[in-house]
Design a protein around this motif. Sequence first.
Motif, PDB file in Angstrom:
ATOM      1  N   SER A  51      12.975  44.757  44.612  1.00  0.00           N
ATOM      2  CA  SER A  51      14.431  44.901  44.726  1.00  0.00           C
ATOM      3  C   SER A  51      14.874  44.947  46.183  1.00  0.00           C
ATOM      4  CB  SER A  51      14.901  46.171  44.024  1.00  0.00           C
ATOM      5  OG  SER A  51      14.585  46.123  42.665  1.00  0.00           O
ATOM      6  N   VAL A  52      14.008  45.452  47.042  1.00  0.00           N
ATOM      7  CA  VAL A  52      14.337  45.565  48.470  1.00  0.00           C
ATOM      8  C   VAL A  52      14.556  44.183  49.070  1.00  0.00           C
ATOM      9  CG1 VAL A  52      13.436  46.313  50.711  1.00  0.00           C
ATOM     10  CG2 VAL A  52      13.111  47.746  48.681  1.00  0.00           C
ATOM     11  N   TYR A  53      13.781  43.193  48.610  1.00  0.00           N
ATOM     12  CA  TYR A  53      13.846  41.844  49.183  1.00  0.00           C
ATOM     13  C   TYR A  53      15.169  41.122  48.906  1.00  0.00           C
ATOM     14  CZ  TYR A  53       8.943  42.284  50.376  1.00  0.00           C
ATOM     15  OH  TYR A  53       7.747  42.694  50.913  1.00  0.00           O
ATOM     16  N   HIS A  54      15.968  41.647  48.023  1.00  0.00           N
ATOM     17  CA  HIS A  54      17.290  41.055  47.795  1.00  0.00           C
ATOM     18  C   HIS A  54      18.216  41.341  48.984  1.00  0.00           C
ATOM     19  CE1 HIS A  54      20.588  39.435  45.454  1.00  0.00           C
ATOM     20  NE2 HIS A  54      21.298  40.495  45.772  1.00  0.00           N
ATOM     21  N   TYR A  55      17.927  42.384  49.734  1.00  0.00           N
ATOM     22  CA  TYR A  55      18.792  42.824  50.833  1.00  0.00           C
ATOM     23  C   TYR A  55      18.210  42.579  52.209  1.00  0.00           C
ATOM     24  CZ  TYR A  55      21.106  44.808  46.900  1.00  0.00           C
ATOM     25  OH  TYR A  55      21.738  44.940  45.692  1.00  0.00           O
ATOM     26  N   VAL A  56      16.887  42.473  52.308  1.00  0.00           N
ATOM     27  CA  VAL A  56      16.218  42.161  53.572  1.00  0.00           C
ATOM     28  C   VAL A  56      15.073  41.192  53.280  1.00  0.00           C
ATOM     29  CG1 VAL A  56      16.802  44.300  54.776  1.00  0.00           C
ATOM     30  CG2 VAL A  56      14.753  44.215  53.370  1.00  0.00           C
ATOM     31  N   ALA A  57      14.795  40.318  54.227  1.00  0.00           N
ATOM     32  CA  ALA A  57      13.773  39.295  54.007  1.00  0.00           C
ATOM     33  C   ALA A  57      12.351  39.832  54.132  1.00  0.00           C
ATOM     34  CB  ALA A  57      13.971  38.140  54.978  1.00  0.00           C
ATOM     35  N   ASN A  58      12.154  40.784  55.049  1.00  0.00           N
ATOM     36  CA  ASN A  58      10.808  41.282  55.303  1.00  0.00           C
ATOM     37  C   ASN A  58      10.880  42.565  56.131  1.00  0.00           C
ATOM     38  OD1 ASN A  58      11.312  40.409  57.979  1.00  0.00           O
ATOM     39  ND2 ASN A  58      10.509  38.388  57.478  1.00  0.00           N
ATOM     40  N   LYS A  59       9.707  43.129  56.432  1.00  0.00           N
ATOM     41  CA  LYS A  59       9.649  44.373  57.184  1.00  0.00           C
ATOM     42  C   LYS A  59      10.240  44.194  58.585  1.00  0.00           C
ATOM     43  CE  LYS A  59       6.510  47.964  58.756  1.00  0.00           C
ATOM     44  NZ  LYS A  59       5.120  48.416  58.773  1.00  0.00           N
ATOM     45  N   GLU A  60      10.011  43.044  59.196  1.00  0.00           N
ATOM     46  CA  GLU A  60      10.552  42.787  60.536  1.00  0.00           C
ATOM     47  C   GLU A  60      12.081  42.884  60.536  1.00  0.00           C
ATOM     48  OE1 GLU A  60      10.808  39.001  63.488  1.00  0.00           O
ATOM     49  OE2 GLU A  60       8.837  39.446  62.640  1.00  0.00           O
ATOM     50  N   GLU A  61      12.710  42.361  59.511  1.00  0.00           N
ATOM     51  CA  GLU A  61      14.173  42.448  59.417  1.00  0.00           C
ATOM     52  C   GLU A  61      14.630  43.905  59.231  1.00  0.00           C
ATOM     53  OE1 GLU A  61      17.802  40.789  56.642  1.00  0.00           O
ATOM     54  OE2 GLU A  61      16.027  39.539  56.865  1.00  0.00           O
ATOM     55  N   ILE A  62      13.835  44.694  58.513  1.00  0.00           N
ATOM     56  CA  ILE A  62      14.157  46.116  58.348  1.00  0.00           C
ATOM     57  C   ILE A  62      14.093  46.813  59.697  1.00  0.00           C
ATOM     58  CG2 ILE A  62      13.384  48.289  57.336  1.00  0.00           C
ATOM     59  CD1 ILE A  62      12.352  46.595  54.940  1.00  0.00           C
ATOM     60  N   ILE A  63      13.020  46.573  60.421  1.00  0.00           N
ATOM     61  CA  ILE A  63      12.866  47.208  61.745  1.00  0.00           C
ATOM     62  C   ILE A  63      13.994  46.788  62.672  1.00  0.00           C
ATOM     63  CG2 ILE A  63      11.393  47.366  63.780  1.00  0.00           C
ATOM     64  CD1 ILE A  63       8.991  47.278  61.798  1.00  0.00           C
ATOM     65  N   ASP A  64      14.336  45.501  62.684  1.00  0.00           N
ATOM     66  CA  ASP A  64      15.465  45.031  63.495  1.00  0.00           C
ATOM     67  C   ASP A  64      16.761  45.742  63.092  1.00  0.00           C
ATOM     68  OD1 ASP A  64      13.847  43.279  64.906  1.00  0.00           O
ATOM     69  OD2 ASP A  64      14.473  41.510  63.772  1.00  0.00           O
ATOM     70  N   GLY A  65      16.934  45.954  61.794  1.00  0.00           N
ATOM     71  CA  GLY A  65      18.146  46.591  61.291  1.00  0.00           C
ATOM     72  C   GLY A  65      18.253  48.062  61.641  1.00  0.00           C
ATOM     73  N   ILE A  66      17.119  48.753  61.739  1.00  0.00           N
ATOM     74  CA  ILE A  66      17.187  50.180  62.037  1.00  0.00           C
ATOM     75  C   ILE A  66      17.187  50.463  63.533  1.00  0.00           C
ATOM     76  CG2 ILE A  66      16.227  50.849  59.828  1.00  0.00           C
ATOM     77  CD1 ILE A  66      13.602  51.502  61.191  1.00  0.00           C
ATOM     78  N   VAL A  67      16.793  49.455  64.328  1.00  0.00           N
ATOM     79  CA  VAL A  67      16.820  49.623  65.788  1.00  0.00           C
ATOM     80  C   VAL A  67      18.242  49.449  66.220  1.00  0.00           C
ATOM     81  CG1 VAL A  67      16.124  48.644  67.990  1.00  0.00           C
ATOM     82  CG2 VAL A  67      14.483  48.833  66.149  1.00  0.00           C
TER      83      VAL A  67
END
Length: 67
Positions: A51-67
Motif C-alpha cells: 500500500s505504501v508504494y501507491h504514494y511513494v515509488a521507493n525508499k529513496e523517495e521516502i528519504i527525499d521526502g522526509i529530508v
Amino acid sequence: MSKPDNGGTKVRVALNRDRVLGGAIAVADAGGIGALTIRTLAEEIGVKPMSVYHYVANKEEIIDGIV
C-alpha cells in the motif's frame, strides 16, 4: 490504519503521502534511519507494505521526502 469509534467499530483512517512520510519520520526517530524499511513503515502506519508504494515509488523517495 483503523481506529475504534465511540460505538466500538473501527473507522479507517485515509492513507496519503503526508501520512506515509509522517510514519517514516516516526520510524526513523525511534530506531534511526537504518530501521526505516517499507515493512517497518507499513507496520507503523497500520497498512500492508504494498500500500505504501501507491504514494511513494521507493525508499529513496521516502528519504527525499522526509529530508
